[in-house]
Design an enzyme around this catalytic site. Sequence first.
Site, PDB file in Angstrom:
ATOM      1  N   GLU A   1      -0.184  -1.910  -0.803  1.00 19.46           N
ATOM      2  CA  GLU A   1       0.293  -0.956  -1.804  1.00 19.46           C
ATOM      3  C   GLU A   1       1.000   0.238  -1.165  1.00 19.46           C
ATOM      4  OE1 GLU A   1      -2.495  -3.592  -3.784  1.00 19.46           O
ATOM      5  OE2 GLU A   1      -2.642  -2.438  -1.923  1.00 19.46           O
TER       6      GLU A   1
ATOM      7  N   HIS B   1     -12.609  -1.983  -8.813  1.00 15.20           N
ATOM      8  CA  HIS B   1     -11.466  -2.546  -9.538  1.00 15.20           C
ATOM      9  C   HIS B   1     -11.399  -2.030 -10.978  1.00 15.20           C
ATOM     10  CE1 HIS B   1     -11.852  -5.289  -6.184  1.00 15.20           C
ATOM     11  NE2 HIS B   1     -10.786  -5.980  -6.540  1.00 15.20           N
TER      12      HIS B   1
END
Length: 324
Positions: free
Chosen positions: A60, A129
């Site tokens: 990312e 998450h």
Amino acid sequence: MPQITYRTALNQALAEEIQRDENVFLIGEEVAEYNGAYKVTEGLWERFGSKRVVDAPISEAGFVGLAVGASMLGLRPVVEMMFWSFAYVAWDQIVNNAGCVRYMSGGLINVPLVIRGPANGGTNVGATHSHTPENFLANTPGLKVVCPATAYDAKGLLKSAIRDNDPVMFMENTLLYGQTWEVPEEEYLVPIGRADLKREGADLSFIAHGRAAITCLKAAEILEEKHGIHAEVLDLRSIRPLDEDAILASVRKTHRAVVVEENKPFCGVGAQIASILGEKAFDDLDAPILRVSAMDAPAIYCPALELEQLPNAQRVVDRALQIC
């Protein structure tokens, strides 16, 4: 008017904007050949090719940094986060770079960047998450933050976000992807920074965003059917900029407010709204401002417990009855 899913609305918005503007491209993990982790980008790689729909490695920090640089040079990247929780490893790129470039360049360099993906709990994927970081991101001047609750708003807001010259953090909810709403076939935009009154009422105001707005609509139905209480539901849609005028107008009409969010309570969006109401609408209130948020703990893995951790209609009803 046809009914389509939240997922399809996002897919349509992406396709329309890629076709409209040659500078728009998508990048993220599995967005191309795999059609996206949640199938939001399904069919776009086959339709537009590898230069417009780009598979990125699991990095990312790398692909968000690439997107920030590309946007500074005039392209309009749309980055997909498989989970918004993964944005934390790209925090420097998002907050220090994307959020500050326009200011630090004296307005000479724009960052027309969209970062989108699921930001929610409730899917039993564990604490790492399941973050809802809209409050963190909204704390950064220079970033815009939107949280659509319906397919109509998702499509219109995503198109507006892609056309915006500032970085827009686009928060979706996995639990909404398969739900359907009416969406017009003709093109439309939903302006960033404008709330939407999803239900009118006279007795109290529910102020919410994202899936919490849908929860509030369910709670409003229960209150009317079982208690004769008519609740108003104001869907913020946009967290930054925030539609203060709509918030104040609703509470000045109903004189009671319950702020509902899937954020954690400490320093959450609801805290900001409560502060605004306390400062600017204190004399209009007939009862304390109440909040309903996710319980203040890391996201619980157990499905039954996680459902209780998040706001649900009964929790919202119980809070409303305290002030009605």
